[in-house]
Design an enzyme around this catalytic site. Structure first.
Site, mmCIF file in Angstrom:
data_model
loop_
_atom_site.group_PDB
_atom_site.id
_atom_site.type_symbol
_atom_site.label_atom_id
_atom_site.label_comp_id
_atom_site.label_asym_id
_atom_site.label_seq_id
_atom_site.Cartn_x
_atom_site.Cartn_y
_atom_site.Cartn_z
ATOM 1 N N CYS A 134 0.818 -1.221 0.000
ATOM 2 C CA CYS A 134 0.000 0.000 0.000
ATOM 3 C C CYS A 134 0.860 1.283 0.000
ATOM 4 C CB CYS A 134 -0.966 -0.004 1.168
ATOM 5 S SG CYS A 134 -0.207 -0.396 2.743
ATOM 6 N N HIS A 248 -2.937 6.469 4.554
ATOM 7 C CA HIS A 248 -1.508 6.749 4.685
ATOM 8 C C HIS A 248 -1.158 8.084 4.023
ATOM 9 C CE1 HIS A 248 -1.158 2.781 6.108
ATOM 10 N NE2 HIS A 248 -0.488 2.190 5.135
#
Ligand SMILES: NC(=O)c1ccc[n+]([C@@H]2O[C@H](COP(=O)([O-])OP(=O)(O)OC[C@H]3O[C@@H](n4cnc5c(N)ncnc54)[C@H](OP(=O)(O)O)[C@@H]3O)[C@@H](O)[C@H]2O)c1
Length: 347
Positions: A134, A248
């Site tokens: 990710c 994130h």
């Protein structure tokens, strides 16, 4: 290899009760992915529970060797060990596996796909297609359109990774430990190695004693080279877990082969698929995880010249993306959407 994906596919989700599993379901519903039948799979702990899919309750089954009979597409998100053991079984049963774990990412026979970058690799699969890490996806979606026009020689990035990257239990730990801290109670970490509330720490994957890099950092380096098909690109990474519930963020500085201006980067990124520019200097409004949560796009802002490089080859920027979506479930469903139809359906 020609795959036998039906127009309306039988789709198994391995790890359906997890943070990514829930987003597989939500993303398939939202994008109206053609599903003839859903097969939700998890551990024996969850067998008999139900998940809601298109207003129907579907019973979760315990994953075992017979789970993949009649399955066309198997979406895996239950950790590398489960993928290593069960993905080959699913392929043998005739399914195409789209795997969110790191188990097969660096296997030369497995395409590692971000559809905005290398969708063409999907057709080369031999049963398994891997979804990249990710943190790598978050950086590479905006870096690729620049790299493909003015090769990036070197990238240095630092991550600010949310609890959701550690799964449902890590999200719960952040909430519980914050509550405990606010009410003056002590909280013993159960999932993560360090106190999470009002703290941050170096990413909780194992450190390579030789390089000093943790596994998350090493994944970003190796996967960038594989996806960009550029073994020379120099990548330096520092991965940090921050007390953010979801999405994130990353501070990225990159150096191109030829000079590049922030206006050129803005122009390229304003047309880049999967990217949304959020770069309002007047209001001091830039990408934030709270805005990226629930969004498909990688938010990009703070686009500016890197003043440490007087040659004008380097740009800095700040990005945020929902790693449960673009960093996992959405990227996987995008891949599934691009799987070839069977010869029968195309004739
Ligand atoms: N979170 C992210 O942002 C992210 C991003 C990219 C990739 N990934 C990858 O996706 C995977 C899952 O991540 P997650 O965050 O969704 O984790 P999670 O919330 O902890 O969920 C784990 C899932 O795996 C299932 N599971 C565990 N042991 C199992 C077993 N023996 N047999 C069958 N199912 C089992 C769990 O089922 P039970 O509820 O029954 O235990 C649950 O559904 C990991 O490989 C992770 O690296 C995660």
């Amino acid at each position: 290899m020609e795959i036998n994906v039906k127009n309306d596919a039988v789709v198994a989700i391995v790890g359906v009760t997890g943070a990514v599993g829930a987003e597989f379901i939500a993303t398939m519903e939202r994008r109206k992915f053609p599903v003839a039948r859903l097969k939700p799979l998890a551990s024996a702990r969850s067998a008999g529970k139900t998940v809601e899919f298109r207003r129907h309750s579907v019973t979760i089954e315990a994953l075992d060797e017979t789970s993949f009979e009649g399955v066309d597409i198997a979406l895996f998100s239950a950790g590398g060990g489960i993928s290593r053991r069960f993905a080959p079984i699913a392929v043998k049963a005739g399914a195409v596996v789209i795997d969110n774990s790191s188990a097969f990412r660096m296997d030369p026979n497995v395409p590692l796909v971000i559809p905005e970058i290398n969708a063409r690799r999907i057709r080369e699969h031999k049963g398994i297609i891997a979804v990249p890490n990710c943190s790598a996806i978050t950086a590479l979606v905006p870096l690729w359109p620049i790299h493909s026009r003015n090769r990036i020689k070197r990238v240095i990035l630092s991550t600010y990774q949310a609890a959701s990257g550690g799964g449902a239990a890590a999200m719960d730990e952040l909430v519980q430990s914050t509550r405990a801290s606010l009410s003056g109670q002590t909280y013993q970490p159960k999932v993560l190695p360090h106190p999470y509330a009002f703290n941050l720490f170096s990413h909780n994957t194992a450190i390579d004693p030789e390089t000093g890099y943790n596994e998350e950092e090493t994944k970003v380096i190796k996967e960038t080279r594989k996806i960009f098909e550029d073994d020379r690109i120099a990548v330096g990474v520092t991965c940090v877990r921050v007390p953010v519930l979801r999405a994130h963020s990353e501070a990225i500085t990159f150096e191109c082969e030829r000079p590049i201006t922030e206006d050129q980067v803005r122009a390229i990124l304003s047309e880049a698929p999967g990217v949304k520019i959020v770069d309002d200097r007047v209001r001091n409004y830039f990408p934030m995880p709270i805005d990226a949560s629930g969004q498909d796009n990688v938010l990009v802002g703070r686009i500016r010249r890197d003043l440490s490089d007087a040659s004008g080859h380097s740009i800095s920027m700040f990005v945020a993306a929902d790693q449960l979506l673009k960093g996992a479930a959405l990227n996987a469903i995008q891949i599934a959407e691009l799987l070839p139809e069977p010869a029968m359906a195309m004739s």
